[in-house]
Write an enzyme that holds these catalytic residues in place. Sequence first.
Site, PDB file in Angstrom:
ATOM      1  N   HIS A 176      14.441 -24.318 -27.334  1.00 30.87           N
ATOM      2  CA  HIS A 176      14.545 -22.428 -28.061  1.00 30.87           C
ATOM      3  C   HIS A 176      15.811 -22.913 -29.134  1.00 30.87           C
ATOM      4  CE1 HIS A 176      17.420 -21.941 -24.637  1.00 30.87           C
ATOM      5  NE2 HIS A 176      17.477 -21.365 -25.050  1.00 30.87           N
TER       6      HIS A 176
HETATM    7  C1  UD1 Z   1      18.426 -16.237 -25.677  1.00 32.17           C
HETATM    8  C2  UD1 Z   1      19.932 -16.542 -25.453  1.00 32.17           C
HETATM    9  C3  UD1 Z   1      19.903 -17.770 -25.485  1.00 32.17           C
HETATM   10  C4  UD1 Z   1      19.408 -18.150 -24.213  1.00 32.17           C
HETATM   11  C5  UD1 Z   1      17.617 -17.487 -24.137  1.00 32.17           C
HETATM   12  C6  UD1 Z   1      17.209 -17.837 -23.642  1.00 32.17           C
HETATM   13  C7  UD1 Z   1      21.606 -15.053 -27.444  1.00 32.17           C
HETATM   14  C8  UD1 Z   1      22.155 -15.926 -28.420  1.00 32.17           C
HETATM   15  N1  UD1 Z   1      20.847 -16.226 -27.149  1.00 32.17           N
HETATM   16  O1  UD1 Z   1      18.022 -16.817 -26.566  1.00 32.17           O
HETATM   17  O2  UD1 Z   1      21.109 -18.191 -24.569  1.00 32.17           O
HETATM   18  O3  UD1 Z   1      19.262 -19.240 -24.114  1.00 32.17           O
HETATM   19  O4  UD1 Z   1      17.476 -16.536 -25.157  1.00 32.17           O
HETATM   20  O5  UD1 Z   1      15.383 -17.684 -23.760  1.00 32.17           O
HETATM   21  O6  UD1 Z   1      21.605 -14.186 -26.917  1.00 32.17           O
HETATM   22  N2  UD1 Z   1      10.980 -12.812 -28.787  1.00 32.17           N
HETATM   23  C9  UD1 Z   1      10.503 -12.322 -28.552  1.00 32.17           C
HETATM   24  N3  UD1 Z   1       9.813 -11.718 -27.645  1.00 32.17           N
HETATM   25  C10 UD1 Z   1      11.025 -11.562 -26.761  1.00 32.17           C
HETATM   26  C11 UD1 Z   1      12.047 -12.013 -27.083  1.00 32.17           C
HETATM   27  C12 UD1 Z   1      12.505 -12.776 -28.659  1.00 32.17           C
HETATM   28  O7  UD1 Z   1       9.145 -12.907 -29.143  1.00 32.17           O
HETATM   29  O8  UD1 Z   1      10.869 -11.592 -25.274  1.00 32.17           O
HETATM   30  C13 UD1 Z   1      11.271 -13.622 -30.207  1.00 32.17           C
HETATM   31  C14 UD1 Z   1      11.845 -13.491 -31.285  1.00 32.17           C
HETATM   32  O9  UD1 Z   1      10.935 -13.305 -31.958  1.00 32.17           O
HETATM   33  C15 UD1 Z   1      13.332 -13.195 -31.865  1.00 32.17           C
HETATM   34  C16 UD1 Z   1      13.115 -14.529 -31.781  1.00 32.17           C
HETATM   35  O10 UD1 Z   1      12.603 -15.044 -29.865  1.00 32.17           O
HETATM   36  O11 UD1 Z   1      13.369 -12.877 -32.724  1.00 32.17           O
HETATM   37  C17 UD1 Z   1      14.452 -14.522 -30.211  1.00 32.17           C
HETATM   38  O12 UD1 Z   1      14.662 -13.878 -29.456  1.00 32.17           O
HETATM   39  P1  UD1 Z   1      16.706 -13.760 -29.004  1.00 32.17           P
HETATM   40  O13 UD1 Z   1      16.690 -12.695 -27.103  1.00 32.17           O
HETATM   41  O14 UD1 Z   1      17.105 -13.791 -30.326  1.00 32.17           O
HETATM   42  O15 UD1 Z   1      17.392 -15.013 -28.836  1.00 32.17           O
HETATM   43  P2  UD1 Z   1      16.453 -16.643 -27.840  1.00 32.17           P
HETATM   44  O16 UD1 Z   1      16.252 -17.410 -28.687  1.00 32.17           O
HETATM   45  O17 UD1 Z   1      14.891 -16.319 -27.000  1.00 32.17           O
END
Ligand code: UD1
Length: 362
Positions: free
Chosen positions: A207
């Site tokens: 991821h």
């Molecule tokens: C975040 C953390 C990362 C951690 C990871 C674990 C930051 C900068 N990054 O990354 O350090 O290793 O979590 O998973 O805080 N999304 C969903 N549903 C959710 C959450 C996310 O669909 O419940 C999708 C969305 O499209 C979103 C993308 O995932 O835009 C990224 O989510 P985000 O919370 O920005 O960062 P992660 O990649 O999950």
Amino acid sequence: MKKIHLVVGARPNFMKMAPLYDEFSKYKDEFNVKLIHTGQHYDERMSDFFFQDLGMPKPDVYLGVGSGSHGQQTARIMERYEETLLADKPDLVIVAGDVNSTAACAIDAVKLHIPVAHLEAGLRSFDRTMPEEINRLITDSIADMLLIPSLDAEQHLLKEGIEPHKIHFVGNIMIDSLNNYKDRAAKSQIKQEIGIGEEEYCLITLHRPANVDNFEGLNTILNAFAEISKNIKLVFPIHPRTRKQLANLGLTDMVNDMENLILIEPAGYYDFMKLQMDAKFVLTDSGGIQEETTWFGIPCLTIRPNTERPITVTEGTNQLVELNTETIIKAVNKILAGDVKKGTIPKYWDGKTAKRIVQLFR
Ligand code: UD1
């Protein structure tokens, strides 16, 4: 009575705060503990399932910030958590790890002169292109107490000018959760559910923005998977970010076409632990999984140029692999040929970290 906020936001925070919440709960006459969930992760499978598996109550406060750019997400968390802080006035805020919720809530609290403790402080990848590294630097530089999981962290903090009395070597709190739940996880039926029998398999997670947010990175890794899957089954619980990127970059079909690859939804805590325990090896770019595999003694290949958890390489079963199709295949073939890295378990990864932390506050 000390009023404490335990802040969680994203998946890797939940298994760090659950043991701490339980331990504080043993001293109800001393601590009034509230669970604050920013809502950075909001999907059932990224959040609710973990609360259930880890036996955590519903959060006392849910900020519902959701997804967005870094600026948007961080700003939304700060705006909403500040209101909570002003209304509730806790004596201490504990944040964990290195996600946007960690840094945002720490900034809020410090500016209101509320003491902050950072759980899992002092880790450094020395790679400032990673958003997590920025979150670590910000949080550690303003926190009042730095709770470190391993001794390398102390050196980093001292070099950055953190006063020694603020640093406390408490151990790795994630191991508390692994230790508490390993027997229940062993009974998980996930393998039967996804059609894995006695055969060997490789568990995959992916991821990191550097690996999945651009065609080149993701394509490089998928080409390796196509080759590896000729020799071993691949089990891939896919992160929502990665699923979205596969579609955006036109790579979904490539994954669907791999016969020996089992693509599943993000797994719950027990199910994922079971999949790790029984895997021949793990291929990942996660932070926490590098540590979990070291504790389980399962070989781990981490597709990253660096790690903020070098102890998993020097003492554990982890090995870094360059983002290159041939290199990944070579590293896998070595493991399949029986050449596996043996490791030992680092100091204070013993399931007693929550106890050590709570004693600091009594
Ligand atoms: C975040 C953390 C990362 C951690 C990871 C674990 C930051 C900068 N990054 O990354 O350090 O290793 O979590 O998973 O805080 N999304 C969903 N549903 C959710 C959450 C996310 O669909 O419940 C999708 C969305 O499209 C979103 C993308 O995932 O835009 C990224 O989510 P985000 O919370 O920005 O960062 P992660 O990649 O999950």
